[in-house]
Design a protein around this motif. Structure first.
Motif, mmCIF file in Angstrom:
data_model
loop_
_atom_site.group_PDB
_atom_site.id
_atom_site.type_symbol
_atom_site.label_atom_id
_atom_site.label_comp_id
_atom_site.label_asym_id
_atom_site.label_seq_id
_atom_site.Cartn_x
_atom_site.Cartn_y
_atom_site.Cartn_z
ATOM 1 N N PHE A 3 54.892 47.325 -56.959
ATOM 2 C CA PHE A 3 54.160 48.493 -56.477
ATOM 3 C C PHE A 3 54.890 49.086 -55.277
ATOM 4 N N SER A 4 54.709 50.396 -55.086
ATOM 5 C CA SER A 4 55.147 51.062 -53.865
ATOM 6 C C SER A 4 53.972 51.083 -52.910
ATOM 7 N N VAL A 5 54.250 50.931 -51.615
ATOM 8 C CA VAL A 5 53.171 50.908 -50.635
ATOM 9 C C VAL A 5 53.611 51.652 -49.379
ATOM 10 N N TYR A 6 52.671 52.376 -48.788
ATOM 11 C CA TYR A 6 52.958 53.085 -47.538
ATOM 12 C C TYR A 6 51.662 53.225 -46.754
ATOM 13 N N GLN A 7 51.746 52.975 -45.440
ATOM 14 C CA GLN A 7 50.570 53.108 -44.594
ATOM 15 C C GLN A 7 50.961 53.773 -43.276
ATOM 16 N N GLN A 8 50.040 54.586 -42.759
ATOM 17 C CA GLN A 8 50.311 55.300 -41.511
ATOM 18 C C GLN A 8 48.999 55.688 -40.852
ATOM 19 N N SER A 9 49.021 55.771 -39.523
ATOM 20 C CA SER A 9 47.843 56.173 -38.767
ATOM 21 C C SER A 9 48.258 57.086 -37.629
ATOM 22 N N HIS A 10 47.351 57.995 -37.251
ATOM 23 C CA HIS A 10 47.578 58.890 -36.125
ATOM 24 C C HIS A 10 46.343 58.848 -35.228
ATOM 25 N N ILE A 11 46.562 58.799 -33.941
ATOM 26 C CA ILE A 11 45.456 58.675 -32.993
ATOM 27 C C ILE A 11 44.613 59.935 -32.910
ATOM 28 N N GLY A 12 45.169 61.077 -33.346
ATOM 29 C CA GLY A 12 44.437 62.337 -33.276
ATOM 30 C C GLY A 12 44.216 62.761 -31.830
ATOM 31 N N GLY A 13 43.038 63.306 -31.556
ATOM 32 C CA GLY A 13 42.729 63.761 -30.203
ATOM 33 C C GLY A 13 41.953 62.755 -29.393
ATOM 34 N N ARG A 14 41.888 61.508 -29.874
ATOM 35 C CA ARG A 14 41.108 60.464 -29.202
ATOM 36 C C ARG A 14 41.963 59.685 -28.207
ATOM 37 N N LYS A 15 41.303 58.951 -27.299
ATOM 38 C CA LYS A 15 42.015 58.147 -26.315
ATOM 39 C C LYS A 15 42.473 56.808 -26.888
ATOM 40 N N VAL A 16 41.757 56.316 -27.872
ATOM 41 C CA VAL A 16 42.058 55.016 -28.476
ATOM 42 C C VAL A 16 42.027 55.161 -29.988
ATOM 43 N N ASN A 17 42.951 54.526 -30.672
ATOM 44 C CA ASN A 17 42.921 54.496 -32.134
ATOM 45 C C ASN A 17 42.096 53.298 -32.565
ATOM 46 N N GLN A 18 40.937 53.563 -33.152
ATOM 47 C CA GLN A 18 40.038 52.496 -33.587
ATOM 48 C C GLN A 18 40.182 52.168 -35.070
ATOM 49 N N ASP A 19 41.091 52.848 -35.754
ATOM 50 C CA ASP A 19 41.356 52.537 -37.164
ATOM 51 C C ASP A 19 42.305 51.349 -37.266
ATOM 52 N N ARG A 20 42.105 50.550 -38.290
ATOM 53 C CA ARG A 20 43.006 49.436 -38.599
ATOM 54 C C ARG A 20 43.239 49.412 -40.112
ATOM 55 N N MET A 21 44.424 48.959 -40.510
ATOM 56 C CA MET A 21 44.738 48.909 -41.941
ATOM 57 C C MET A 21 45.760 47.813 -42.170
ATOM 58 N N GLN A 42 30.371 50.448 -28.574
ATOM 59 C CA GLN A 42 31.429 49.842 -27.794
ATOM 60 C C GLN A 42 32.463 49.148 -28.673
ATOM 61 N N ARG A 43 33.716 49.327 -28.315
ATOM 62 C CA ARG A 43 34.818 48.560 -28.889
ATOM 63 C C ARG A 43 34.838 48.531 -30.411
ATOM 64 N N GLY A 44 34.793 49.691 -31.012
ATOM 65 C CA GLY A 44 34.909 49.757 -32.460
ATOM 66 C C GLY A 44 36.229 49.197 -32.939
ATOM 67 N N GLU A 45 37.295 49.316 -32.125
ATOM 68 C CA GLU A 45 38.592 48.772 -32.514
ATOM 69 C C GLU A 45 38.572 47.256 -32.623
ATOM 70 N N VAL A 46 37.706 46.603 -31.830
ATOM 71 C CA VAL A 46 37.559 45.158 -31.930
ATOM 72 C C VAL A 46 36.941 44.787 -33.273
ATOM 73 N N ALA A 47 35.878 45.506 -33.643
ATOM 74 C CA ALA A 47 35.228 45.238 -34.927
ATOM 75 C C ALA A 47 36.202 45.435 -36.078
ATOM 76 N N ALA A 48 37.000 46.509 -36.027
ATOM 77 C CA ALA A 48 37.953 46.782 -37.106
ATOM 78 C C ALA A 48 39.028 45.704 -37.164
ATOM 79 N N THR A 49 39.500 45.255 -36.014
ATOM 80 C CA THR A 49 40.529 44.209 -35.980
ATOM 81 C C THR A 49 39.997 42.899 -36.533
ATOM 82 N N ILE A 50 38.799 42.516 -36.125
ATOM 83 C CA ILE A 50 38.193 41.286 -36.629
ATOM 84 C C ILE A 50 38.004 41.371 -38.143
ATOM 85 N N ALA A 51 37.580 42.527 -38.631
ATOM 86 C CA ALA A 51 37.371 42.691 -40.072
ATOM 87 C C ALA A 51 38.671 42.460 -40.841
#
Length: 309
Positions: A3-21, A42-51
């Motif tokens: 398979f081919s695979v590609y992943q990317q994220s952009h912080i947008g206009g936010r102070k913290v990137n809370q997305d994880r992949m 609070q700390r949505g990035e923590v929840a995403a990282t733990i997930a």
């Protein structure tokens, strides 16, 4: 598998990137995961990282080399992640639990099955057509299903951000599972956060993925979405694969192509993307705390793994 695979994220206009992949694979199974930490808590990035960490750890334990009970694996992994997030909140005496949406897909034996909570989406495309798309666990989707709102209001309705399922909340998550999907060479699976689909219509997503390789389409779509949204852009994240088959020969000269045929028996490869905070800012949580939280659930995961094998 190939398979081919590609992943990317952009912080947008936010102070913290809370997305994880990220993704993990053995010789015969592939797990794709994307989580969008909820910014209203609070700390949505923590929840995403733990997930993500919980999902990848459980996959490593039960994919030998494939997952025997894929639907049960996804449900169990989501619940393990949910409980780990709640445990983290208790141990840190947080007034409000961190929360995250999540979508995950397990591919093996030319078949895919996926699950989601919230409004992170999966698209399954073949020859320029959407064969399946997850339905958001949001109030606006409920209104549309009841005929009380028009589908065109998805991106503008005042209740579009009200979700009724996520990981980390006080109530157990509603885990929605797909049926087994039989994949053909050339099929595309896209996992994305609402920063992407909330700006780009499905027609544009289909056009990009049908007329370009995923290596071109993913960054182009993220660039388009963040440019259109401007300073109000949300974190915008996408993870895509183009399926080539379960038994294809290795292909040379394409950095995005993964062939698992030569992967040693019992080996698991994992690629979890790390997203720093905005330039010049310290991240909002301690990596040591996250590692401790993950370590504390490994015993529980080991016990669950025995049930899933």
């Amino acid at each position: 598998m190939q398979f081919s695979v590609y992943q990317q994220s952009h912080i947008g206009g936010r102070k913290v990137n809370q997305d994880r992949m990220g993704y993990s694979y053995t010789r015969e199974a592939l797990l794709l995961v994307l989580a969008d930490g909820m910014g209203g808590h609070q700390r949505g990035e923590v929840a995403a990282t733990i997930a993500l960490q919980t999902m990848s750890t459980l996959f490593r334990n039960v994919a030998t080399p494939w997952v025997k009970k894929p639907e049960r694996f996804l449900e169990e992994a989501f619940m393990q992640a949910h409980e780990a997030i709640q445990r983290y909140a208790r141990e840190h005496a947080m007034p409000d639990n961190p929360r995250t949406t999540i979508v995950a897909c397990l591919v093996q034996h030319n078949c895919a099955v996926w699950a989601h909570c919230g409004d992170s989406r999966l698209y399954w495309l073949r020859r320029g057509q959407i064969l399946a798309r997850t339905r958001d666990h949001s109030h606006i989707e409920h209104l549309i299903a009841k005929g009380l709102a028009d589908p065109g209001e998805r991106n503008t309705h005042p209740d579009r951000n009200k979700l009724y399922s996520c990981l980390g909340a006080s109530a157990p998550p509603r885990v929605e599972l797909s049926r087994q999907a039989s994949l053909e060479p050339g099929d595309v699976l896209l996992l994305c956060s609402d920063g992407l689909w909330g700006v780009l219509p499905d027609t544009e997503i289909v056009h990009q993925l049908s007329t370009h390789t995923i290596v071109q389409a993913v960054p182009d779509m993220i660039g388009m979405a963040t440019a259109i949204a401007g300073q109000r852009a949300d974190n915008t994240t996408a993870l895509a694969i183009q399926w080539q088959g379960a038994h294809d020969a290795p292909s040379a000269g394409d950095d995005s192509m993964v062939s698992t045929l030569m992967l040693p028996e019992g080996e698991v490869t994992t690629r979890l993307a790390e997203h720093p905070a905005a330039a010049g800012m310290a991240d909002d949580f301690d990596d040591d705390d996250i590692e401790k939280a993950i370590a504390e659930i490994r015993d529980a995961i080991e016990k669950s793994s025995q049930l899933l094998k």
